[in-house]
Design a protein around this motif. Structure first.
Motif, PDB file in Angstrom:
ATOM      1  N   LEU A  29       0.830  -1.195   0.000  1.00 19.21           N
ATOM      2  CA  LEU A  29       0.000   0.000   0.000  1.00 19.21           C
ATOM      3  C   LEU A  29       0.868   1.249   0.000  1.00 19.21           C
ATOM      4  O   LEU A  29       1.944   1.260   0.569  1.00 19.21           O
ATOM      5  CB  LEU A  29      -0.896   0.030   1.242  1.00 19.21           C
ATOM      6  CG  LEU A  29      -1.898  -1.091   1.385  1.00 19.21           C
ATOM      7  CD1 LEU A  29      -2.621  -0.970   2.725  1.00 19.21           C
ATOM      8  CD2 LEU A  29      -2.896  -1.063   0.255  1.00 19.21           C
ATOM      9  N   SER A  30       0.362   2.272  -0.598  1.00 17.13           N
ATOM     10  CA  SER A  30       0.999   3.577  -0.564  1.00 17.13           C
ATOM     11  C   SER A  30       0.093   4.494   0.250  1.00 17.13           C
ATOM     12  O   SER A  30      -1.118   4.554  -0.003  1.00 17.13           O
ATOM     13  CB  SER A  30       1.166   4.113  -1.985  1.00 17.13           C
ATOM     14  OG  SER A  30       1.652   5.427  -1.948  1.00 17.13           O
ATOM     15  N   ILE A  31       0.658   5.177   1.221  1.00 19.92           N
ATOM     16  CA  ILE A  31      -0.139   6.044   2.087  1.00 19.92           C
ATOM     17  C   ILE A  31       0.309   7.487   1.884  1.00 19.92           C
ATOM     18  O   ILE A  31       1.484   7.812   2.016  1.00 19.92           O
ATOM     19  CB  ILE A  31       0.025   5.642   3.561  1.00 19.92           C
ATOM     20  CG1 ILE A  31      -0.432   4.193   3.758  1.00 19.92           C
ATOM     21  CG2 ILE A  31      -0.741   6.591   4.471  1.00 19.92           C
ATOM     22  CD1 ILE A  31      -0.148   3.631   5.119  1.00 19.92           C
ATOM     23  N   ASP A  32      -0.666   8.338   1.537  1.00 18.27           N
ATOM     24  CA  ASP A  32      -0.359   9.752   1.383  1.00 18.27           C
ATOM     25  C   ASP A  32      -0.001  10.335   2.741  1.00 18.27           C
ATOM     26  O   ASP A  32      -0.591   9.957   3.757  1.00 18.27           O
ATOM     27  CB  ASP A  32      -1.564  10.514   0.822  1.00 18.27           C
ATOM     28  CG  ASP A  32      -1.841  10.185  -0.635  1.00 18.27           C
ATOM     29  OD1 ASP A  32      -0.903   9.741  -1.330  1.00 18.27           O
ATOM     30  OD2 ASP A  32      -2.988  10.369  -1.066  1.00 18.27           O
ATOM     31  N   PRO A  33       0.934  11.271   2.772  1.00 17.74           N
ATOM     32  CA  PRO A  33       1.272  11.896   4.054  1.00 17.74           C
ATOM     33  C   PRO A  33       0.073  12.672   4.602  1.00 17.74           C
ATOM     34  O   PRO A  33      -0.789  13.124   3.846  1.00 17.74           O
ATOM     35  CB  PRO A  33       2.418  12.843   3.710  1.00 17.74           C
ATOM     36  CG  PRO A  33       2.471  12.929   2.237  1.00 17.74           C
ATOM     37  CD  PRO A  33       1.709  11.791   1.659  1.00 17.74           C
ATOM     38  N   VAL A  34       0.024  12.814   5.902  1.00 15.53           N
ATOM     39  CA  VAL A  34      -1.049  13.581   6.537  1.00 15.53           C
ATOM     40  C   VAL A  34      -0.825  15.052   6.181  1.00 15.53           C
ATOM     41  O   VAL A  34       0.247  15.597   6.418  1.00 15.53           O
ATOM     42  CB  VAL A  34      -1.036  13.392   8.069  1.00 15.53           C
ATOM     43  CG1 VAL A  34      -2.092  14.256   8.728  1.00 15.53           C
ATOM     44  CG2 VAL A  34      -1.242  11.929   8.425  1.00 15.53           C
ATOM     45  N   ARG A  83      -6.349  14.395   8.853  1.00 12.21           N
ATOM     46  CA  ARG A  83      -6.799  13.438   7.837  1.00 12.21           C
ATOM     47  C   ARG A  83      -8.281  13.671   7.536  1.00 12.21           C
ATOM     48  O   ARG A  83      -8.700  13.673   6.379  1.00 12.21           O
ATOM     49  CB  ARG A  83      -6.559  12.010   8.328  1.00 12.21           C
ATOM     50  CG  ARG A  83      -6.896  10.934   7.328  1.00 12.21           C
ATOM     51  CD  ARG A  83      -5.975  10.914   6.139  1.00 12.21           C
ATOM     52  NE  ARG A  83      -4.684  10.376   6.501  1.00 12.21           N
ATOM     53  CZ  ARG A  83      -3.621  10.424   5.722  1.00 12.21           C
ATOM     54  NH1 ARG A  83      -3.690  10.992   4.530  1.00 12.21           N
ATOM     55  NH2 ARG A  83      -2.479   9.941   6.109  1.00 12.21           N
ATOM     56  N   SER A  86      -8.809  16.732   5.459  1.00 14.60           N
ATOM     57  CA  SER A  86      -8.446  16.431   4.077  1.00 14.60           C
ATOM     58  C   SER A  86      -9.583  15.708   3.364  1.00 14.60           C
ATOM     59  O   SER A  86      -9.915  16.010   2.210  1.00 14.60           O
ATOM     60  CB  SER A  86      -7.182  15.573   4.052  1.00 14.60           C
ATOM     61  OG  SER A  86      -6.878  15.152   2.760  1.00 14.60           O
TER      62      SER A  86
END
Length: 103
Positions: A29-34, A83, A86
């Motif tokens: 998984l790729s997690i976008d930065p907060v 989060r 966003s």
């Protein structure tokens, strides 16, 4: 499976991968930065939702004083609050979709 067995299985997988016996798992998984939000951004999100600071605070799960501090630039949201901001910026209907607010 015990904790010990789980650790041993994981170590064996690492050894097998290193020897080329198995492929790496491809479901990474790729997690976008907060994201970070400025006071004006928070106020814009809140007013775009048509909410008072009091209602917005309730929807966010924080106190009205917290929202006031965010919008005055005395404090900044972090972690889950950032989060959620966003997500609200991307989808203003989110609170209704998840029955956090009703009209």
């Amino acid at each position: 499976m015990s904790v010990y067995e789980g650790i041993m299985n994981g170590l064996q997988e690492a050894i097998d991968y290193n020897k080329g016996k198995i492929e790496a798992r491809s479901n990474v998984l790729s997690i976008d930065p907060v994201p970070k939000f400025e006071a004006d951004d928070i106020k814009s999100i809140r007013t775009g939702l048509g909410m008072t600071q009091y209602i917005f605070a309730g929807a966010m799960g924080v106190s009205q004083k917290t929202v006031e501090a965010w919008e005055a630039g005395r404090n900044v949201p972090n972690g889950p609050a950032s989060r959620m901001l966003s997500m609200l910026k991307s989808d203003p209907d989110l609170l209704e979709k998840y029955h956090i607010v009703t009209k």
